[in-house]
Each structure stands twice: as C-alpha cells, then as structure tokens.
Design a protein around this motif. Structure first.
Motif, PDB file in Angstrom:
ATOM      1  N   LEU A  15      -0.417   5.509  12.051  1.00 16.48           N
ATOM      2  CA  LEU A  15       1.075   5.596  11.875  1.00 16.48           C
ATOM      3  C   LEU A  15       1.791   4.376  12.328  1.00 16.48           C
ATOM      4  CD1 LEU A  15       1.543   9.177  13.265  1.00 16.48           C
ATOM      5  CD2 LEU A  15       2.001   8.226  10.743  1.00 16.48           C
ATOM      6  N   ARG A  16       1.267   3.771  13.224  1.00 14.46           N
ATOM      7  CA  ARG A  16       1.815   2.313  13.418  1.00 14.46           C
ATOM      8  C   ARG A  16       1.792   1.200  12.522  1.00 14.46           C
ATOM      9  NH1 ARG A  16      -0.994  -1.940  17.408  1.00 14.46           N
ATOM     10  NH2 ARG A  16       0.680  -3.591  17.380  1.00 14.46           N
ATOM     11  N   VAL A  17       0.633   1.216  11.954  1.00 15.83           N
ATOM     12  CA  VAL A  17       0.261   0.048  10.844  1.00 15.83           C
ATOM     13  C   VAL A  17       1.070   0.650   9.463  1.00 15.83           C
ATOM     14  CG1 VAL A  17      -1.526  -0.636   9.357  1.00 15.83           C
ATOM     15  CG2 VAL A  17      -2.124  -0.365  11.851  1.00 15.83           C
ATOM     16  N   ASN A  18       1.012   1.900   9.353  1.00 14.94           N
ATOM     17  CA  ASN A  18       1.727   2.322   7.931  1.00 14.94           C
ATOM     18  C   ASN A  18       3.424   2.105   8.118  1.00 14.94           C
ATOM     19  OD1 ASN A  18       1.943   3.991   5.491  1.00 14.94           O
ATOM     20  ND2 ASN A  18       3.136   5.256   6.958  1.00 14.94           N
ATOM     21  N   ALA A  19       3.755   2.142   9.592  1.00 17.66           N
ATOM     22  CA  ALA A  19       5.308   2.032   9.741  1.00 17.66           C
ATOM     23  C   ALA A  19       5.515   0.470   9.528  1.00 17.66           C
ATOM     24  CB  ALA A  19       5.932   2.404  10.965  1.00 17.66           C
ATOM     25  N   TYR A  20       4.810  -0.300   9.761  1.00 14.19           N
ATOM     26  CA  TYR A  20       4.782  -1.826   9.503  1.00 14.19           C
ATOM     27  C   TYR A  20       4.750  -1.901   8.135  1.00 14.19           C
ATOM     28  CZ  TYR A  20       3.438  -6.787   9.608  1.00 14.19           C
ATOM     29  OH  TYR A  20       2.896  -8.114   9.195  1.00 14.19           O
ATOM     30  N   LEU A  21       3.734  -1.632   7.305  1.00 14.07           N
ATOM     31  CA  LEU A  21       3.730  -1.764   6.173  1.00 14.07           C
ATOM     32  C   LEU A  21       4.878  -1.151   5.432  1.00 14.07           C
ATOM     33  CD1 LEU A  21       1.727  -2.132   3.629  1.00 14.07           C
ATOM     34  CD2 LEU A  21       1.006  -0.078   3.645  1.00 14.07           C
ATOM     35  N   GLN A  22       5.388  -0.208   5.706  1.00 13.50           N
ATOM     36  CA  GLN A  22       6.564   0.172   5.052  1.00 13.50           C
ATOM     37  C   GLN A  22       7.998  -0.866   5.132  1.00 13.50           C
ATOM     38  OE1 GLN A  22       6.221   2.737   2.661  1.00 13.50           O
ATOM     39  NE2 GLN A  22       4.360   3.096   3.373  1.00 13.50           N
ATOM     40  N   ARG A  23       8.005  -1.262   6.370  1.00 15.59           N
ATOM     41  CA  ARG A  23       8.892  -1.980   6.858  1.00 15.59           C
ATOM     42  C   ARG A  23       8.687  -3.529   6.377  1.00 15.59           C
ATOM     43  NH1 ARG A  23       8.079  -0.981  11.974  1.00 15.59           N
ATOM     44  NH2 ARG A  23       7.092  -3.022  12.155  1.00 15.59           N
ATOM     45  N   HIS A 152      -3.008  -1.099   3.430  1.00 17.19           N
ATOM     46  CA  HIS A 152      -3.186  -0.951   4.798  1.00 17.19           C
ATOM     47  C   HIS A 152      -4.155  -1.781   5.758  1.00 17.19           C
ATOM     48  CE1 HIS A 152      -2.677   2.197   8.160  1.00 17.19           C
ATOM     49  NE2 HIS A 152      -3.739   1.878   8.658  1.00 17.19           N
ATOM     50  N   GLU A 153      -5.268  -2.274   4.986  1.00 21.28           N
ATOM     51  CA  GLU A 153      -5.859  -3.162   5.754  1.00 21.28           C
ATOM     52  C   GLU A 153      -5.511  -4.327   6.062  1.00 21.28           C
ATOM     53  OE1 GLU A 153     -10.435  -4.058   4.712  1.00 21.28           O
ATOM     54  OE2 GLU A 153      -9.363  -4.640   3.207  1.00 21.28           O
ATOM     55  N   TYR A 154      -4.787  -4.860   4.924  1.00 21.47           N
ATOM     56  CA  TYR A 154      -4.046  -6.162   5.012  1.00 21.47           C
ATOM     57  C   TYR A 154      -2.862  -6.170   6.058  1.00 21.47           C
ATOM     58  CZ  TYR A 154      -1.823 -10.565   3.621  1.00 21.47           C
ATOM     59  OH  TYR A 154      -1.467 -11.768   3.690  1.00 21.47           O
ATOM     60  N   ALA A 155      -2.058  -4.954   6.200  1.00 20.04           N
ATOM     61  CA  ALA A 155      -1.214  -4.915   7.206  1.00 20.04           C
ATOM     62  C   ALA A 155      -1.748  -4.842   8.464  1.00 20.04           C
ATOM     63  CB  ALA A 155      -0.265  -3.701   6.738  1.00 20.04           C
ATOM     64  N   ALA A 156      -3.079  -4.211   8.844  1.00 19.35           N
ATOM     65  CA  ALA A 156      -3.603  -4.155  10.080  1.00 19.35           C
ATOM     66  C   ALA A 156      -3.884  -5.426  10.558  1.00 19.35           C
ATOM     67  CB  ALA A 156      -4.760  -2.925  10.138  1.00 19.35           C
ATOM     68  N   ALA A 157      -4.415  -6.331   9.659  1.00 20.46           N
ATOM     69  CA  ALA A 157      -4.879  -7.438   9.955  1.00 20.46           C
ATOM     70  C   ALA A 157      -3.918  -8.651  10.364  1.00 20.46           C
ATOM     71  CB  ALA A 157      -5.700  -8.227   8.851  1.00 20.46           C
ATOM     72  N   ARG A 158      -2.537  -8.378   9.687  1.00 17.90           N
ATOM     73  CA  ARG A 158      -1.367  -9.005  10.289  1.00 17.90           C
ATOM     74  C   ARG A 158      -0.845  -8.669  11.755  1.00 17.90           C
ATOM     75  NH1 ARG A 158      -0.931 -13.598   8.089  1.00 17.90           N
ATOM     76  NH2 ARG A 158       1.288 -13.580   8.931  1.00 17.90           N
ATOM     77  N   LEU A 159      -1.121  -7.527  11.916  1.00 11.91           N
ATOM     78  CA  LEU A 159      -0.738  -6.992  13.235  1.00 11.91           C
ATOM     79  C   LEU A 159      -1.794  -7.505  14.393  1.00 11.91           C
ATOM     80  CD1 LEU A 159       0.611  -3.474  12.549  1.00 11.91           C
ATOM     81  CD2 LEU A 159       1.715  -5.331  13.599  1.00 11.91           C
ATOM     82  N   GLY A 160      -2.857  -7.742  13.850  1.00 13.25           N
ATOM     83  CA  GLY A 160      -3.757  -8.460  14.777  1.00 13.25           C
ATOM     84  C   GLY A 160      -4.909  -7.520  15.293  1.00 13.25           C
ATOM     85  N   LEU A 161      -5.004  -6.486  14.659  1.00 15.40           N
ATOM     86  CA  LEU A 161      -5.871  -5.233  14.732  1.00 15.40           C
ATOM     87  C   LEU A 161      -7.124  -5.815  14.022  1.00 15.40           C
ATOM     88  CD1 LEU A 161      -3.571  -2.136  14.025  1.00 15.40           C
ATOM     89  CD2 LEU A 161      -4.303  -3.235  16.256  1.00 15.40           C
ATOM     90  N   PRO A 162      -8.089  -5.143  14.648  1.00 15.69           N
ATOM     91  CA  PRO A 162      -9.756  -5.574  14.079  1.00 15.69           C
ATOM     92  C   PRO A 162      -9.988  -4.623  12.505  1.00 15.69           C
ATOM     93  CG  PRO A 162      -9.921  -4.036  15.823  1.00 15.69           C
ATOM     94  CD  PRO A 162      -8.408  -4.366  15.772  1.00 15.69           C
ATOM     95  N   ALA A 163      -9.162  -5.019  11.822  1.00 16.36           N
ATOM     96  CA  ALA A 163      -9.302  -4.312  10.496  1.00 16.36           C
ATOM     97  C   ALA A 163     -10.442  -4.998   9.624  1.00 16.36           C
ATOM     98  CB  ALA A 163      -8.079  -4.379   9.875  1.00 16.36           C
TER      99      ALA A 163
END
Length: 375
Positions: A15-23, A152-163
């Motif tokens: 949900l955190r990644v999805n919120a960032y993706l939508q925003r 989602h994968e791209y957004a997670a990587a931009r957040l610094g998560l190990p996607a």
C-alpha cells in the motif's frame, strides 16, 4: 481490507508503494521513459513506439484493416508470481496473492474495476502500405496483471526498496506484443473545427484516481476507452469489432455521461438505429466528421498500449451533438475546451501531468494540423 482483518506487513508495504505510485505516476512515467533510447519516444514525449507503429501522416481511420484471430499463442509472460513473486504481498494466512488484480481488488479497489472481455492486440503495422491491427480474445485483467506490477516494481525501486527489475527485464521491449497481454485503448483527440474562423478547440479529461485503475490523477484527451466488445454475449464479439463503433460508445459515455450498459446482453447494439451513432456516422460519410489515426504507442511505466486517433467535427454539428457536454463522468472531470494551437499544446504537455499517450497525440496532431483541419 474488505473482510475487516488486519493488514499484514507485506500488504502495508504494498500500500505504501501503491500510494507513491498513484501520487507520482506522471514523474515516474517520465523517468521510466529515460530507460529507453530517445529514438523510441514519440515527439519527445514519454510514449514509446516501434517503427512499425508510427505513421508518416494521418491515416484515415477506415484505412486501417482489422483482423481477428479466435485462436492465438498465449503471451510469453502469463504468471507474474513465477517471475517476481515479491511484487505480490503476503496475506494474513501466509499465502501470497497470485494475481495483481486480486491485490488491487482487495487493498485498493477503484470504483471501476471489471474483468471484461477485450480484443487483445497481437500484431500491429501502421507504417506500411497496408496498415493493419491484428487481435485475438483477451481479458482486461490479463493486461492489468502484468502492467500493474511492472509499474509497482519501478515505483518500489525509486523508493529504495529491494524490488529489483526482474519483471521489467523479462518483459523487455515494451512494444513486443508477444511478451504480454495487451488490452489496447483507443485514445481520441476530439476537435471542434470552426471552418469560418479557421480555428479549432478540444475538451480535456482529468482522470480521478479514486474511480479508475489506470492513469489516475492525470490529464488526458477525451474520449479514451479499451477496445472491447460491449458485453459478454457472444454476438458482441463480431458486432463490436470495429474501431469506430467502439469510439462511438466512448463518445456517449465520456462526453454525454451515458451508461456503459448498452443492453447488448439481450441483443446486439443496433448502431444504425442508435441516434448518436447514426448521426455521427452519417456526418462522417458526408465529411462533417473526419477520423484519423496518428499511430500506436506504449506507456513506459505500465506498458499500456494506446491507438492515437483524432476526430474532427465541424463546429455546428459539434454544438448539436455535445452542447450538453457533461462536467463529469464515471471516470473523472470533463474540462472546458482549449484552443488547438502549438502554444496551448506546449503549455499543457510541459506544465501539467499529462498521460503519455495524450501528450504524444496532441504533439502529433499539432504537427499535422494542416491535414487534420484541411478536411
């Protein structure tokens, strides 16, 4: 969650990644486009297109040949869970979601999210002497299940998560229609053409992220809709396999607020007797409406595929048909018309979060304005 149970840590992170993706969808799409060669981008916008997807000049819509193949090879990528399982969160019982559409449906369901049948695009060549699009049967969620987790994968990587990039690397070329299921949208720029004044204008759409599953929070031309049968009854597959007919339904729904239910589960849509469809088709036959295709493109973030079209309507007819233009519809807000000229298009695409397909379509349309408005 719909059942009231507590969300797992995995679901909360999704949900955190999805919120960032939508925003940040617009910024992410712009950044994602930088992963591809500049020559792959359409008119400097983030939209990507293969050489065979590009037209050198506007192609009359009826000049595009459609072919339907009831049987076709499945896409190379069918089950994201086997390629990048970490993109699908864990449930409270310890099992992992198997499909991205199930995650959306349970954790972040928009108002409109239905797994309808589609015409799945499997081949496209708009650059040759025989422009053609080839389709087979598909389902909307088949495209969501690959394009959604890729974004989602791209957004997670931009957040610094190990996607990682396992899914996007497996997909490879965004224009390779063999790799994934592609539910093609028809993206239409509607021009009100005042022949006497020599000017044109066009309405815009802001897509509400609470209502739509794709491109929420972004501006777009109008109307836009997935190329699909109007219903599940078998007769619709043949009756609705026509670009213009699909566009007519979108004009009714997005510009006039008509319901998506055209009664086609009981009987095929009778386009000849439907007043709006008959009026627009008659006008297309006598030249008061002109319809063109300017190419095909893929979104760099979600890999969604859009056919870029323009419908030019003489001002008196536009006012008769759409004088009661709605201010909002099931997918967002309909905005007042903008002048169709290069300064306005540049301002819109440079300063506003515009969906990649819409931005590319506007830039191409301005480039070909002489042909589009020349009748």
């Amino acid at each position: 969650m719909s059942d009231g149970t507590e969300r797992t840590r995995s679901e909360r992170q999704w949900l955190r990644v999805n919120a960032y993706l939508q925003r940040s969808r617009y910024d992410l799409a712009v950044r994602a486009a930088d992963d591809y060669p500049p020559a792959a981008r359409v008119s400097g916008t983030p939209l990507l297109a293969a050489p065979a997807w590009r037209t050198s000049a506007p192609v009359p819509l009826d000049g595009i040949r459609l072919e339907f193949r009831p049987e076709a090879a499945p896409p190379v990528i069918g089950d994201v869970a086997d390629i990048a399982p970490d993109l699908l969160p864990l449930r409270a019982d310890g099992t992992r979601y198997r499909r991205y559409c199930d995650v959306i449906g349970n954790l972040a369901r928009p108002a409109i999210f239905v797994n309808r049948g589609t015409y799945r695009l499997i081949e496209a060549d708009l650059a040759g002497n025989d422009p053609r699009l080839i389709f087979t049967r598909g389902r909307y969620f088949d495209a969501v299940d690959v394009g959604g987790p890729a974004a989602h994968e791209y957004a997670a990587a931009r957040l610094g998560l190990p996607a990682g990039r396992r899914l996007r690397e497996a997909i490879g070329d965004p224009c390779d229609l063999r790799a994934r299921s592609a539910a093609m949208a028809v993206c239409t720029l509607t021009l009100r053409h005042d022949r006497g004044a020599g000017t044109a204008s066009f309405p815009l759409h802001w897509r509400d992220p609470a209502r739509v599953g794709h491109a929420g929070g972004m501006y777009q031309v109008i109307p836009v809709g997935i190329f699909q049968p109007s219903g599940e009854a078998r007769w619709n597959e043949r009756n609705d396999f026509d670009l213009w007919r699909g566009m007519l339904r979108e004009f009714a729904e997005e510009l006039l607020g008509a319901d998506e239910d055209h009664g086609s589960e009981a009987a095929p849509v009778d386009y000849d007797r439907w007043p709006l469809a008959a009026a627009m088709t008659d006008a297309r036959n006598d030249g008061r409406i002109r319809a063109y295709c300017l190419g095909l493109g893929a979104d760099p973030l979600t890999f969604a595929v859009d056919l870029l079209t323009v419908v030019v309507i003489d001002a008196p007819l536009y006012d008769d048909l759409f004088g009661d233009l709605v201010s909002g519809n099931a997918e967002g807000t309909v905005l007042k018309r903008c002048p169709f000229d290069e300064p306005t298009v540049t301002e819109l695409t440079a300063r506003h979060p515009f969906q990649a397909a819409g931005a590319a379509l506007l830039e191409l349309a301005v480039r070909h304005a002489g042909v589009l408005l020349g009748g």
